[in-house]
Design a protein around this motif. Structure first.
Motif, PDB file in Angstrom:
ATOM      1  N   ILE A 132       0.853  -1.183   0.000  1.00  0.00           N
ATOM      2  CA  ILE A 132       0.000   0.000   0.000  1.00  0.00           C
ATOM      3  C   ILE A 132       0.897   1.244   0.000  1.00  0.00           C
ATOM      4  N   PRO A 133       0.557   2.268  -0.779  1.00  0.00           N
ATOM      5  CA  PRO A 133       1.336   3.511  -0.716  1.00  0.00           C
ATOM      6  C   PRO A 133       1.335   4.090   0.692  1.00  0.00           C
ATOM      7  N   ASN A 134       2.452   4.647   1.101  1.00  0.00           N
ATOM      8  CA  ASN A 134       2.579   5.167   2.463  1.00  0.00           C
ATOM      9  C   ASN A 134       1.600   6.295   2.771  1.00  0.00           C
ATOM     10  N   ASN A 135       1.206   7.039   1.743  1.00  0.00           N
ATOM     11  CA  ASN A 135       0.271   8.141   1.989  1.00  0.00           C
ATOM     12  C   ASN A 135      -1.177   7.678   2.118  1.00  0.00           C
ATOM     13  N   GLN A 136      -1.392   6.351   2.010  1.00  0.00           N
ATOM     14  CA  GLN A 136      -2.737   5.812   2.161  1.00  0.00           C
ATOM     15  C   GLN A 136      -2.919   5.057   3.483  1.00  0.00           C
ATOM     16  N   VAL A 137      -1.933   5.170   4.356  1.00  0.00           N
ATOM     17  CA  VAL A 137      -2.015   4.514   5.659  1.00  0.00           C
ATOM     18  C   VAL A 137      -1.610   5.499   6.754  1.00  0.00           C
ATOM     19  N   GLU A 138      -1.986   5.156   7.972  1.00  0.00           N
ATOM     20  CA  GLU A 138      -1.609   5.947   9.138  1.00  0.00           C
ATOM     21  C   GLU A 138      -0.978   5.023  10.169  1.00  0.00           C
ATOM     22  N   GLN A 139       0.133   5.451  10.710  1.00  0.00           N
ATOM     23  CA  GLN A 139       0.795   4.649  11.742  1.00  0.00           C
ATOM     24  C   GLN A 139      -0.155   4.491  12.925  1.00  0.00           C
ATOM     25  N   LYS A 140      -0.360   3.257  13.351  1.00  0.00           N
ATOM     26  CA  LYS A 140      -1.359   2.992  14.384  1.00  0.00           C
ATOM     27  C   LYS A 140      -1.061   3.722  15.690  1.00  0.00           C
ATOM     28  N   ILE A 141       0.222   3.881  16.011  1.00  0.00           N
ATOM     29  CA  ILE A 141       0.565   4.526  17.283  1.00  0.00           C
ATOM     30  C   ILE A 141       0.246   6.014  17.286  1.00  0.00           C
ATOM     31  N   LEU A 142      -0.094   6.568  16.108  1.00  0.00           N
ATOM     32  CA  LEU A 142      -0.447   7.985  16.033  1.00  0.00           C
ATOM     33  C   LEU A 142      -1.956   8.207  16.061  1.00  0.00           C
ATOM     34  N   ILE A 143      -2.722   7.136  16.030  1.00  0.00           N
ATOM     35  CA  ILE A 143      -4.175   7.249  16.130  1.00  0.00           C
ATOM     36  C   ILE A 143      -4.515   7.487  17.599  1.00  0.00           C
ATOM     37  N   PRO A 144      -5.154   8.607  17.929  1.00  0.00           N
ATOM     38  CA  PRO A 144      -5.299   9.029  19.336  1.00  0.00           C
ATOM     39  C   PRO A 144      -5.837   7.956  20.275  1.00  0.00           C
ATOM     40  N   GLU A 145      -6.913   7.263  19.891  1.00  0.00           N
ATOM     41  CA  GLU A 145      -7.492   6.274  20.814  1.00  0.00           C
ATOM     42  C   GLU A 145      -6.569   5.087  21.030  1.00  0.00           C
ATOM     43  N   ILE A 146      -5.837   4.687  19.982  1.00  0.00           N
ATOM     44  CA  ILE A 146      -4.879   3.590  20.134  1.00  0.00           C
ATOM     45  C   ILE A 146      -3.693   4.042  20.977  1.00  0.00           C
ATOM     46  N   ARG A 147      -3.213   5.234  20.707  1.00  0.00           N
ATOM     47  CA  ARG A 147      -2.058   5.745  21.456  1.00  0.00           C
ATOM     48  C   ARG A 147      -2.376   5.848  22.943  1.00  0.00           C
ATOM     49  N   GLN A 148      -3.591   6.287  23.274  1.00  0.00           N
ATOM     50  CA  GLN A 148      -3.960   6.409  24.678  1.00  0.00           C
ATOM     51  C   GLN A 148      -3.995   5.043  25.353  1.00  0.00           C
ATOM     52  N   LYS A 149      -4.526   4.039  24.661  1.00  0.00           N
ATOM     53  CA  LYS A 149      -4.571   2.697  25.234  1.00  0.00           C
ATOM     54  C   LYS A 149      -3.168   2.126  25.428  1.00  0.00           C
ATOM     55  N   LEU A 150      -2.271   2.459  24.506  1.00  0.00           N
ATOM     56  CA  LEU A 150      -0.886   2.021  24.656  1.00  0.00           C
ATOM     57  C   LEU A 150      -0.217   2.722  25.834  1.00  0.00           C
ATOM     58  N   LYS A 151      -0.549   3.982  26.047  1.00  0.00           N
ATOM     59  CA  LYS A 151      -0.019   4.695  27.216  1.00  0.00           C
ATOM     60  C   LYS A 151      -0.542   4.073  28.508  1.00  0.00           C
ATOM     61  N   ASP A 152      -1.812   3.668  28.484  1.00  0.00           N
ATOM     62  CA  ASP A 152      -2.380   3.010  29.667  1.00  0.00           C
ATOM     63  C   ASP A 152      -1.699   1.669  29.918  1.00  0.00           C
ATOM     64  N   LEU A 153      -1.304   1.008  28.825  1.00  0.00           N
ATOM     65  CA  LEU A 153      -0.644  -0.295  28.927  1.00  0.00           C
ATOM     66  C   LEU A 153       0.800  -0.162  29.407  1.00  0.00           C
ATOM     67  N   HIS A 154       1.435   0.930  29.034  1.00  0.00           N
ATOM     68  CA  HIS A 154       2.839   1.137  29.362  1.00  0.00           C
ATOM     69  C   HIS A 154       3.036   1.334  30.861  1.00  0.00           C
ATOM     70  N   ASP A 155       3.945   0.553  31.414  1.00  0.00           N
ATOM     71  CA  ASP A 155       4.237   0.645  32.840  1.00  0.00           C
ATOM     72  C   ASP A 155       5.660   1.174  33.001  1.00  0.00           C
ATOM     73  N   GLY A 156       5.803   2.488  32.865  1.00  0.00           N
ATOM     74  CA  GLY A 156       7.133   3.074  32.944  1.00  0.00           C
ATOM     75  C   GLY A 156       7.058   4.573  32.794  1.00  0.00           C
ATOM     76  N   ALA A 157       8.205   5.180  32.777  1.00  0.00           N
ATOM     77  CA  ALA A 157       8.284   6.631  32.683  1.00  0.00           C
ATOM     78  C   ALA A 157       7.865   7.110  31.299  1.00  0.00           C
ATOM     79  N   GLU A 158       7.338   8.328  31.246  1.00  0.00           N
ATOM     80  CA  GLU A 158       6.912   8.917  29.975  1.00  0.00           C
ATOM     81  C   GLU A 158       8.068   8.977  28.981  1.00  0.00           C
TER      82      GLU A 158
END
Length: 232
Positions: A141-167
């Motif tokens: 898929i062309p790169n301009n037709q996708v979005e990095q999942k970690i930059l999607i706000p709801e996914i990023r927030q869940k990953l932050k909740d999952l992360h057990d460590g310093a910011e």
């Protein structure tokens, strides 16, 4: 034909193995396809191979031990030739008989298995080579037709909740768990099939890389059908 679908400036068709390995990734170009219509009965080769695991490595010796028809032998010769070309290049090609890849079911909000659109990463200078001889073919898929999942706000927030460590360690956490390698399709995106018999060279996330890595995924397998895939 693949060429009919390469409607972006990112994927280019070449006419030989020599062109494939000498072509330069530059600007937006991060995938080259040696488009081929291979002769031979690859289905017969697959039918004679023995699946030992869901993803089974097949050696040249395994291929040579098969009792095949004339058309099956032509297919076997083509596979061995591809393996030899890549080995002589210094690559480490692997031939896989695939029933299914392992699925990532740990989290319901993000997947990190190969069925998810992703990029490959390497600590050394290398490219990814792919050829599907039989079964379902993957997509790029062309790169301009996708979005990095970690930059999607709801996914990023869940990953932050999952992360057990310093910011300050959060970005390392994303990389160590391969979350940063996976992408989600944008609305209206158009994946391009890798096709059957074509040998692809894809750009990898690696030191010194001058272009964006190529985003791709493995296909869902067809019911009752094994895939035969060369990869390195």
């Amino acid at each position: 034909m693949i060429g009919e679908f390469l409607h972006t400036e990112q994927f280019k068709v070449v006419n030989s193995f020599e062109e494939l390995i000498k072509a330069e990734f530059r600007e937006e170009i991060n995938a080259f396809c040696w488009e081929r219509n291979l002769a031979g009965d690859f289905k017969e080769v697959v039918s004679k191979l023995k699946l030992k695991e869901d993803v089974t490595d097949v050696s040249i010796e395994d291929l040579l031990n098969l009792c095949l028809s004339v058309n099956g032998s032509i297919a076997r010769e083509q596979i061995i030739n591809d393996l030899t070309l890549l080995t002589d290049l210094g690559a480490l090609p692997v031939l896989n008989l695939i029933k299914a890849y392992p699925r990532d079911q740990e989290f319901d909000f993000i997947s990190t298995d190969v069925y998810s659109f992703h990029v490959d990463r390497s600590p050394v200078s290398t490219d990814t080579f792919l050829c599907t001889y039989h079964g379902a073919a993957g997509d790029i898929i062309p790169n301009n037709q996708v979005e990095q999942k970690i930059l999607i706000p709801e996914i990023r927030q869940k990953l932050k909740d999952l992360h057990d460590g310093a910011e300050t360690e959060f970005e390392d956490f994303l990389k160590e768990n391969y979350f940063d390698m996976h992408y989600q399709l944008k609305t209206g995106s158009t994946p391009v099939s890798l096709g059957i018999g074509n040998l692809w060279r894809l750009a990898v996330d690696r030191p010194g890389q001058q272009v964006l890595p190529c985003v791709h995924r493995a296909p869902l397998e067809n019911d009752g059908e094994y895939r035969l895939l060369l990869i390195c």
